[in-house]
Design an enzyme around this catalytic site. Structure first.
Site, short mmCIF file in Angstrom:
data_model
loop_
_atom_site.label_atom_id
_atom_site.label_comp_id
_atom_site.label_asym_id
_atom_site.label_seq_id
_atom_site.Cartn_x
_atom_site.Cartn_y
_atom_site.Cartn_z
N ALA A 82 0.97 -1.41 0.00
CA ALA A 82 -0.21 -0.42 -0.14
C ALA A 82 0.47 1.12 -0.13
O ALA A 82 0.43 2.49 -0.24
CB ALA A 82 -0.69 0.18 1.29
N GLY A 121 12.84 -2.65 13.30
CA GLY A 121 12.08 -3.45 15.01
C GLY A 121 12.84 -4.19 15.43
O GLY A 121 13.63 -5.12 14.33
N TYR A 164 14.26 -5.05 -42.26
CA TYR A 164 12.91 -5.26 -41.09
C TYR A 164 12.05 -6.70 -42.09
O TYR A 164 11.67 -7.00 -42.98
CB TYR A 164 12.20 -4.46 -41.44
CG TYR A 164 11.34 -4.53 -40.35
CD1 TYR A 164 10.90 -4.73 -39.26
CD2 TYR A 164 9.70 -4.36 -40.87
CE1 TYR A 164 9.86 -4.63 -38.37
CE2 TYR A 164 8.41 -4.78 -40.69
CZ TYR A 164 8.63 -4.46 -38.77
OH TYR A 164 7.67 -4.90 -38.40
N ASN A 220 13.79 -7.20 13.41
CA ASN A 220 12.30 -8.02 11.63
C ASN A 220 13.01 -7.78 10.71
O ASN A 220 13.06 -6.80 10.31
CB ASN A 220 11.72 -7.23 12.75
CG ASN A 220 9.84 -7.54 12.09
OD1 ASN A 220 9.87 -8.60 11.50
ND2 ASN A 220 9.06 -6.26 12.39
N GLN A 246 -6.79 -0.72 1.05
CA GLN A 246 -6.19 0.01 2.16
C GLN A 246 -6.29 1.51 1.88
O GLN A 246 -5.93 1.98 1.95
CB GLN A 246 -4.92 -0.15 3.59
CG GLN A 246 -5.32 0.47 4.30
CD GLN A 246 -3.21 0.30 4.75
OE1 GLN A 246 -2.68 -0.11 4.00
NE2 GLN A 246 -3.30 0.28 6.23
N ARG A 284 9.86 8.22 -1.01
CA ARG A 284 11.44 8.42 -1.55
C ARG A 284 11.66 8.33 -3.02
O ARG A 284 12.91 8.24 -3.67
CB ARG A 284 12.21 8.20 -0.81
CG ARG A 284 11.91 8.71 0.45
CD ARG A 284 13.77 8.00 1.18
NE ARG A 284 13.11 6.93 1.73
CZ ARG A 284 14.08 6.07 2.83
NH1 ARG A 284 14.93 5.80 2.37
NH2 ARG A 284 13.41 5.18 3.55
C1 UD1 Z 1 8.92 -2.02 9.41
C2 UD1 Z 1 8.32 -3.23 10.58
C3 UD1 Z 1 9.59 -3.42 11.31
C4 UD1 Z 1 10.68 -4.39 10.23
C5 UD1 Z 1 10.51 -3.05 8.97
C6 UD1 Z 1 11.21 -4.01 8.09
C7 UD1 Z 1 5.79 -2.98 11.63
C8 UD1 Z 1 5.02 -2.60 12.86
N1 UD1 Z 1 7.33 -2.55 11.36
O1 UD1 Z 1 8.74 -1.07 9.53
O2 UD1 Z 1 9.87 -4.14 12.72
O3 UD1 Z 1 11.99 -3.95 10.80
O4 UD1 Z 1 9.01 -3.25 8.69
O5 UD1 Z 1 11.48 -3.06 6.86
O6 UD1 Z 1 5.46 -3.12 11.05
N2 UD1 Z 1 2.50 -0.84 4.61
C9 UD1 Z 1 0.78 -0.72 4.06
N3 UD1 Z 1 0.02 -0.31 4.88
C10 UD1 Z 1 0.52 0.59 5.87
C11 UD1 Z 1 1.85 0.30 6.19
C12 UD1 Z 1 2.85 0.23 5.98
O7 UD1 Z 1 0.62 -1.66 3.17
O8 UD1 Z 1 -0.16 1.31 6.67
C13 UD1 Z 1 3.66 -1.72 3.93
C14 UD1 Z 1 4.34 -0.72 2.96
O9 UD1 Z 1 4.06 -0.73 1.93
C15 UD1 Z 1 5.72 -1.82 3.19
C16 UD1 Z 1 5.69 -2.04 4.38
O10 UD1 Z 1 4.33 -2.17 4.53
O11 UD1 Z 1 5.75 -2.48 2.35
C17 UD1 Z 1 6.22 -2.19 5.77
O12 UD1 Z 1 5.95 -0.83 6.59
P1 UD1 Z 1 6.95 0.55 6.27
O13 UD1 Z 1 6.44 1.72 6.12
O14 UD1 Z 1 8.69 0.32 5.95
O15 UD1 Z 1 7.00 -0.52 7.56
P2 UD1 Z 1 9.00 0.24 8.68
O16 UD1 Z 1 8.19 0.97 9.40
O17 UD1 Z 1 10.22 0.47 7.57
#
Ligand code: UD1
Ligand code: MG
Length: 473
Positions: free
Chosen positions: A32, A161, A369, A190, A93, A37
């Site tokens: 989503a 995480g 061609y 994580n 979402q 960036r």
């Molecule tokens: C998340 C993890 C973190 C982990 C990291 C690894 C959580 C709370 N944290 O953090 O522990 O170390 O990924 O890269 O899960 N996304 C959605 N909808 C949302 C939010 C996110 O689809 O509402 C998708 C994003 O497009 C992405 C993925 O979920 O593909 C991760 O989201 P992102 O915001 O990058 O999470 P991080 O803060 O990096």
């Protein structure tokens, strides 16, 4: 062989195949995020590495692991993603409220599914099927952990995480913004990828709150909730290279370089010769046979299969094409979608082939061609031949028979059929079918004017002299 990792047929993907844990496994792909960036009008997961979208890489690997069904969570205005991932289901979402909230959106689409749910990210394209298999294996046995998290120890744990592991395995995941000083020092992080018992997932996920530093519904809170409910959780260790997530164009370019390196090595290891591997670009699905020779600066777009012993000389651009055994292509040839180069056929310099079959031993060697056509076995197409396949409205077909010989600089105006063994004279414009073994030559013939050339030169010289005399006066 630089080989596709999606070799299985779509038909095979329909049956649920319990692998690893012995339990059916579905997947939720989180996609989503717009990826601000990337500075792009297009959703992040639509950007490509090795000719395939980021989400396409993820789906190909899930297919290899026979994970199904797959539900992709997309954001608003992501119609192109829905189209690209079809026939997989997508759910929207509408508000980006966190990873936990994103997963919950897929609940309806997975209603009735019993087994395990693998949660992956659409922007993390290099996780291998073997890694997913290891996670699934961790869910095998009598009393498996309810949640298996793919952890890793990155060189820079930064904003990831942290995985808090205790005596009974994984206790909880703490986001770095919510972590204590001590927790921040944990190196085990994580990856975001986890495998969860579906029953546990749907029971506990609604209990996740947004009372945290970011005010988001964290998927990661699921681990703490599972522990409270007396389930065990486990960590499987992953490799940082596989967990490369893409957030910027620079990371996209890095990912491309990484994957190209892997594919070049695979092609070499499988018995192809690459004169200068660093200048050859593959697509994720390129298939290269044994004893294939690839010269420098060759680019493979999607959908190319090169059979054993074929030779591709330098500076070719090839996509959607098949090249049969011992065929020779290039240098400087362009094969477009639907080009089928038969065994022992030759395609030479500055030749473009599109949606056309060159049968065994056919030769199209220079400046030509060939589009929407068949070139029969052992036919020879002279330099500068054009199949005029498009009249501005429709595409038409040119059929060239076995051993036909097409003279240089001919235009074959489609639809047209050149019979077996027929000869087309140089410079002919062929609008009517040519019967087998006939000679096609345009009317008007050739006129020779004896002694014309010196008279012509004298006239031109005189004109020039008159001009310069005028300038002087
Ligand atoms: C998340 C993890 C973190 C982990 C990291 C690894 C959580 C709370 N944290 O953090 O522990 O170390 O990924 O890269 O899960 N996304 C959605 N909808 C949302 C939010 C996110 O689809 O509402 C998708 C994003 O497009 C992405 C993925 O979920 O593909 C991760 O989201 P992102 O915001 O990058 O999470 P991080 O803060 O990096
Ligand atoms: Mg992230």
């Amino acid at each position: 062989m630089a080989k596709s990792n999606s070799s299985k047929t779509p038909a095979a993907a329909k049956k649920a195949a319990p692998v690893g844990s012995g339990r059916p496994t579905a997947a939720i792909v989180l996609a989503a995020g717009q990826g601000t960036r990337m500075k792009s009008r297009h959703p992040k997961v639509m950007h490509k590495v090795a000719g395939r979208t980021l989400v396409g890489h993820v789906l190909a690997t899930l297919k290899d692991e026979a994970v199904r069904p797959v539900v992709v969570v997309i954001g608003p205005d992501m119609g192109p993603v829905a189209k690209a991932v079809a026939p997989h289901k997508t759910v929207e979402q509408t508000e980006r409220l966190g990873t936990g909230h994103a997963v919950l959106q897929a609940h309806g689409a997975l209603r009735g599914f019993e087994g395990d749910v693998l949660i992956v990210y659409g922007d993390t394209p290099f996780v291998t099927a073997a890694t997913y298999a290891r996670m699934r294996a961790a869910r095998a046995g009598k009393k498996p952990p309810a949640i298996v998290v793919l952890g890793f120890e990155p060189k820079d744990p930064g904003g990831y995480g942290r995985l808090v592991v205790g005596k009974k395995g994984l206790e909880r995941i703490v986001e770095v913004k919510d972590a204590s000083h001590k927790e921040r020092k944990i190196r085990l992080c994580n990856s975001g990828i986890m495998l969860v018992d579906a029953a546990v997932l749907w029971r506990l996920l609604p209990k996740v709150t947004n009372k945290n530093a970011k005010g988001e519904f964290y998927l990661t809170d699921l681990v703490g909730l599972a522990r409270k409910a007396k389930f065990t959780c486990a960590v499987v260790n992953g490799d940082e290279d596989e967990l490369l997530g893409i957030n910027s164009r620079a990371e996209l370019a890095e990912a491309e370089a990484l994957l190209q390196g892997r594919m070049r090595r695979a092609a070499l290891e499988n018995g192809a010769t690459l004169t200068d591997p660093s200048t050859v670009y593959f697509s994720a699905d390129t298939v290269v046979g044994q004893d294939v020779e690839i010269g420098p600066f060759v680019v493979f777009g999607p959908g190319v299969v090169v059979a054993d012993e074929a030779v591709i000389k330098g500076f070719c651009h090839i996509e959607g094409a098949s090249i049969a055994r011992r065929a020779v292509v290039g240098p400087h040839a362009r094969l477009r979608p639907g080009a089928e180069i038969g065994p022992d056929a030759h395609v030479g310099n500055f030749v473009e082939i599109k949606n056309a079959v060159l049968e065994q031993g056919a030769k199209v060697n220079h400046l030509t061609y060939v589009g929407d056509a068949r070139v029969g076995p052992a036919a020879n197409i002279g330099a500068g031949t054009i199949t005029a396949n498009y009249d501005g409205f429709n595409k038409s077909f040119t059929d060239i028979g076995a051993k036909a010989s097409i003279g240089s600089n001919s235009v074959l105006v489609a639809p047209v059929k050149i019979g077996d063994g027929a000869i087309v004279a140089a410079g002919a414009v062929v609008r009517k079918d040519v019967p087998a073994d006939a000679l096609a030559v345009n009317e008007g013939g050739q006129k020779n004017l004896a002694g014309f050339a010196p008279r012509y030169r004298a006239k031109k010289k005189a004109e020039k002299a008159a001009r310069s005399a005028r300038r002087k006066t």
